[in-house]
Design a protein around this motif. Structure first.
Motif, PDB file in Angstrom:
ATOM      1  N   SER A 195       0.827  -1.202   0.000  1.00 41.09           N
ATOM      2  CA  SER A 195       0.000   0.000   0.000  1.00 41.09           C
ATOM      3  C   SER A 195       0.868   1.262   0.000  1.00 41.09           C
ATOM      4  O   SER A 195       1.765   1.406   0.847  1.00 41.09           O
ATOM      5  N   PRO A 196       0.625   2.209  -0.934  1.00 40.58           N
ATOM      6  CA  PRO A 196       1.372   3.480  -0.941  1.00 40.58           C
ATOM      7  C   PRO A 196       1.210   4.255   0.363  1.00 40.58           C
ATOM      8  O   PRO A 196       2.157   4.885   0.834  1.00 40.58           O
ATOM      9  N   ASP A 197       0.004   4.196   0.951  1.00 34.76           N
ATOM     10  CA  ASP A 197      -0.220   4.907   2.214  1.00 34.76           C
ATOM     11  C   ASP A 197       0.630   4.310   3.331  1.00 34.76           C
ATOM     12  O   ASP A 197       1.183   5.034   4.163  1.00 34.76           O
ATOM     13  N   SER A 198       0.718   2.983   3.353  1.00 36.00           N
ATOM     14  CA  SER A 198       1.536   2.332   4.373  1.00 36.00           C
ATOM     15  C   SER A 198       3.007   2.677   4.195  1.00 36.00           C
ATOM     16  O   SER A 198       3.735   2.914   5.172  1.00 36.00           O
ATOM     17  N   ALA A 199       3.469   2.720   2.956  1.00 34.60           N
ATOM     18  CA  ALA A 199       4.863   3.066   2.679  1.00 34.60           C
ATOM     19  C   ALA A 199       5.163   4.489   3.155  1.00 34.60           C
ATOM     20  O   ALA A 199       6.193   4.750   3.788  1.00 34.60           O
ATOM     21  N   ALA A 200       4.234   5.415   2.872  1.00 37.58           N
ATOM     22  CA  ALA A 200       4.423   6.806   3.295  1.00 37.58           C
ATOM     23  C   ALA A 200       4.438   6.920   4.816  1.00 37.58           C
ATOM     24  O   ALA A 200       5.249   7.651   5.396  1.00 37.58           O
ATOM     25  N   LEU A 201       3.537   6.174   5.470  1.00 35.28           N
ATOM     26  CA  LEU A 201       3.475   6.209   6.933  1.00 35.28           C
ATOM     27  C   LEU A 201       4.771   5.673   7.542  1.00 35.28           C
ATOM     28  O   LEU A 201       5.295   6.232   8.513  1.00 35.28           O
ATOM     29  N   LEU A 202       5.278   4.588   6.965  1.00 38.23           N
ATOM     30  CA  LEU A 202       6.503   3.992   7.461  1.00 38.23           C
ATOM     31  C   LEU A 202       7.667   4.987   7.404  1.00 38.23           C
ATOM     32  O   LEU A 202       8.411   5.161   8.366  1.00 38.23           O
ATOM     33  N   VAL A 203       7.826   5.629   6.260  1.00 40.46           N
ATOM     34  CA  VAL A 203       8.936   6.565   6.067  1.00 40.46           C
ATOM     35  C   VAL A 203       8.774   7.790   6.969  1.00 40.46           C
ATOM     36  O   VAL A 203       9.759   8.358   7.451  1.00 40.46           O
ATOM     37  N   GLU A 204       7.532   8.170   7.195  1.00 38.52           N
ATOM     38  CA  GLU A 204       7.269   9.338   8.039  1.00 38.52           C
ATOM     39  C   GLU A 204       7.538   9.036   9.513  1.00 38.52           C
ATOM     40  O   GLU A 204       8.062   9.883  10.243  1.00 38.52           O
ATOM     41  N   GLN A 205       7.196   7.828   9.967  1.00 31.99           N
ATOM     42  CA  GLN A 205       7.228   7.516  11.391  1.00 31.99           C
ATOM     43  C   GLN A 205       8.503   6.803  11.858  1.00 31.99           C
ATOM     44  O   GLN A 205       8.852   6.880  13.038  1.00 31.99           O
ATOM     45  N   LEU A 206       9.193   6.092  10.945  1.00 30.57           N
ATOM     46  CA  LEU A 206      10.316   5.252  11.357  1.00 30.57           C
ATOM     47  C   LEU A 206      11.625   5.670  10.703  1.00 30.57           C
ATOM     48  O   LEU A 206      11.652   6.450   9.752  1.00 30.57           O
ATOM     49  N   THR A 207      12.706   5.158  11.259  1.00 34.25           N
ATOM     50  CA  THR A 207      14.032   5.257  10.659  1.00 34.25           C
ATOM     51  C   THR A 207      14.604   3.849  10.589  1.00 34.25           C
ATOM     52  O   THR A 207      14.035   2.893  11.143  1.00 34.25           O
ATOM     53  N   SER A 208      15.758   3.710   9.969  1.00 33.21           N
ATOM     54  CA  SER A 208      16.356   2.372   9.867  1.00 33.21           C
ATOM     55  C   SER A 208      16.709   1.815  11.249  1.00 33.21           C
ATOM     56  O   SER A 208      16.779   0.593  11.431  1.00 33.21           O
ATOM     57  N   ARG A 209      16.911   2.690  12.233  1.00 30.29           N
ATOM     58  CA  ARG A 209      17.249   2.238  13.581  1.00 30.29           C
ATOM     59  C   ARG A 209      16.109   1.450  14.225  1.00 30.29           C
ATOM     60  O   ARG A 209      16.334   0.701  15.178  1.00 30.29           O
ATOM     61  N   HIS A 210      14.885   1.626  13.748  1.00 28.69           N
ATOM     62  CA  HIS A 210      13.750   0.894  14.315  1.00 28.69           C
ATOM     63  C   HIS A 210      13.780  -0.583  13.933  1.00 28.69           C
ATOM     64  O   HIS A 210      13.016  -1.381  14.490  1.00 28.69           O
ATOM     65  N   ILE A 266      16.573  -2.828   3.565  1.00 28.42           N
ATOM     66  CA  ILE A 266      15.314  -2.823   2.810  1.00 28.42           C
ATOM     67  C   ILE A 266      14.522  -1.558   3.121  1.00 28.42           C
ATOM     68  O   ILE A 266      13.967  -0.909   2.223  1.00 28.42           O
ATOM     69  N   PHE A 267      14.467  -1.177   4.401  1.00 29.81           N
ATOM     70  CA  PHE A 267      13.733   0.043   4.760  1.00 29.81           C
ATOM     71  C   PHE A 267      14.355   1.263   4.074  1.00 29.81           C
ATOM     72  O   PHE A 267      13.637   2.136   3.564  1.00 29.81           O
ATOM     73  N   GLU A 268      15.687   1.349   4.068  1.00 32.07           N
ATOM     74  CA  GLU A 268      16.338   2.490   3.417  1.00 32.07           C
ATOM     75  C   GLU A 268      16.016   2.543   1.928  1.00 32.07           C
ATOM     76  O   GLU A 268      15.844   3.629   1.353  1.00 32.07           O
ATOM     77  N   SER A 269      15.893   1.378   1.316  1.00 34.55           N
ATOM     78  CA  SER A 269      15.515   1.336  -0.105  1.00 34.55           C
ATOM     79  C   SER A 269      14.085   1.801  -0.297  1.00 34.55           C
ATOM     80  O   SER A 269      13.775   2.542  -1.244  1.00 34.55           O
ATOM     81  N   VAL A 270      13.191   1.366   0.583  1.00 32.93           N
ATOM     82  CA  VAL A 270      11.798   1.824   0.533  1.00 32.93           C
ATOM     83  C   VAL A 270      11.735   3.344   0.693  1.00 32.93           C
ATOM     84  O   VAL A 270      11.015   4.033  -0.036  1.00 32.93           O
ATOM     85  N   ALA A 271      12.514   3.882   1.644  1.00 31.53           N
ATOM     86  CA  ALA A 271      12.504   5.329   1.879  1.00 31.53           C
ATOM     87  C   ALA A 271      12.993   6.087   0.647  1.00 31.53           C
ATOM     88  O   ALA A 271      12.437   7.135   0.291  1.00 31.53           O
ATOM     89  N   GLU A 272      14.023   5.568  -0.021  1.00 31.67           N
ATOM     90  CA  GLU A 272      14.528   6.218  -1.228  1.00 31.67           C
ATOM     91  C   GLU A 272      13.469   6.243  -2.322  1.00 31.67           C
ATOM     92  O   GLU A 272      13.302   7.250  -3.033  1.00 31.67           O
TER      93      GLU A 272
END
Length: 441
Positions: free
Chosen positions: A23-38, A47-53
């Motif tokens: 889901s695009p909304d879930s991807a946006a929420l993840l990048v907004e709320q989390l960092t790779s440290r989570h 993988i998270f850093e790639s999603v954020a990019e």
């Protein structure tokens, strides 16, 4: 999870990343709320850093696009897409992503708490540091932990302007406290949360009297919480001034214990009225520092008992745990720290300050804010500067005997002016001037 592992939840990490690819909304929420440290597992961090990019470049987040991004990061190394698809299959619903996000935030908080706890242990073993230094560093460690998920507090003007107009139109009482002197309150309106108010005077001019009077107004008349920190006077000296003020008995007779029956009756009556005033706290610790004051306010806030106003009498008696090249730098650091405390705890802080000998060098003896002793940044940090002047302190036969000028020499939110009040030193009292009778001139 073994005993030597830090708290984590691999399934929650996979569910978060799988939801982002669903889901695009879930991807946006993840990048907004989390960092790779989570993410605890290093592969999940990548993988998270790639999603954020991808999100930041407005590229759709799906297994193939994430695979390509991962291969770019790994310098052409082929990524097994099945791992990404399995992540998607582990998600029952992308709508549950909020739960997974909160789970990862909680686990990161606990990991940081454990790691920072180890730093606290090492800090406790630093016998080369004094206690105030250790306290300040420990507070910074805890702030780093508790501030991990602090949200961005900035707001665009578009969100601010109309709520501000609503507050202007509202009849609700503004935050802050009055001083108790009508003319001064007309000028300042209120002492507001976050303000640093400096009361400057030469010794014996009435600085402590003014601050005690103001504290009694807020604590007894307004019924709000007060913290009065005295680095100069003991509890008994402050109480003597409070009793003299409230019972209208002379301070000299009170201290000399020569009160007559009528005076004792007034003292007992006022004492009975104040016996339940547990919302007025007096701290006469002469070793009070910024770190210990912060700790006091933090404890009060946790208990839901944060004061409406704080008094510090007086600034030059405070010490800083950090050794500066000269006293001016040290006082400047203390004044800046007091301003930050006022903002951090959202309370007005009134601090007394001695003036240098500048007024005594002038013909009229009137002080200015440039006379603030060892001022450094004190004048800059203050939102309000009130200077005290009494002509009869220099000329006992002055026609203005019994008067005190409250010179508002700085007022960040409004005009400056000189307010004249009645100085009744024998009662430890400063009162509004009585209006002149009609036809007296």
């Amino acid at each position: 999870m073994s005993a030597d592992e830090l708290p984590h939840d691999i399934e929650a990490e996979e569910a978060c990343l799988g939801a982002a690819m669903l889901s695009p909304d879930s991807a946006a929420l993840l990048v907004e709320q989390l960092t790779s440290r989570h993410f605890y597992r290093p592969a999940h961090q990548v993988i998270f850093e790639s999603v954020a990019e991808l999100v930041n470049r407005s590229v759709p987040v799906e297994p193939l696009s994430v695979k390509v991004q991962l291969e770019k990061r790994a310098a052409g190394e082929v990524v097994d897409t099945r791992v990404l698809i399995e992540m998607i299959q582990s998600v029952t619903s992308a709508g549950h992503v909020g739960f997974y996000v909160d789970r990862l935030k909680d686990l990161l908080y606990r990991r940081d708490l454990i790691l920072e706890g180890a730093r606290l242990t090492r800090l406790g073993r630093r016998v080369d540091l004094d206690r105030d230094d250790v306290t300040e560093e420990a507070r910074k460690v805890l702030d780093r932990v508790t501030g991990v998920d602090t949200p961005n507090t900035g707001k665009p003007l578009s969100e601010l302007i109309y709520p501000f107009l609503d507050r202007l139109e509202s009849k609700a009482v503004d935050a802050g406290v009055t001083t108790g002197w009508a003319d001064l309150d007309h000028l300042l309106i209120k002492l507001r949360p976050g303000q640093l108010i400096v009361v400057g005077a030469r010794p014996g001019m009435g600085k402590s009297v003014l601050m005690v009077n103001m504290a009694l107004h807020v604590g007894l008349k307004l019924g709000q919480r007060v913290l009065f920190v005295s680095l100069e006077m003991s509890e008994d000296e402050i109480l003597a001034r409070i009793i003299a003020h409230q019972a209208k008995v002379t301070l000299h007779n009170l201290q000399a214990k020569t009160l007559d029956e009528d005076a004792w009756a007034r003292v007992e009556k006022r004492a009975a009225e104040m016996a339940s005033a547990d919302h007025i706290v007096i701290d006469d610790d002469p070793g009070m520092t910024i770190a210990s004051l912060r700790a006091t306010l933090s404890k009060a806030r946790r208990a839901g008992q944060l004061p409406a106003i704080v008094f510090v009498d007086y600034l030059q008696l405070m010490t800083s745990p950090r050794k500066s090249e000269n006293r001016q730098q040290e006082v400047s650091e203390i004044s800046r720290s007091l301003k930050l405390l006022a903002k951090d705890f959202d309370v007005p802080i009134v601090v007394g300050s001695q003036l240098n000998r500048g007024p005594e060098m002038r013909a009229n003896k009137r002080p200015t804010k440039a006379d603030l002793r060892e001022s450094g940044s004190l004048e800059q940090d203050a939102d309000v500067v009130i200077l005290l002047h009494r002509e009869d302190a220099y000329e006992p036969e002055s026609p203005r005997a019994g008067e005190i000028d409250l010179i508002v020499d700085k007022h960040r939110q409004g005009a400056t002016a000189t307010i004249t009040a009645a100085f009744q030193g024998h009662y430890a009292r400063i009162a509004d001037m009585e209006p002149e009778p009609v036809g007296s001139r």
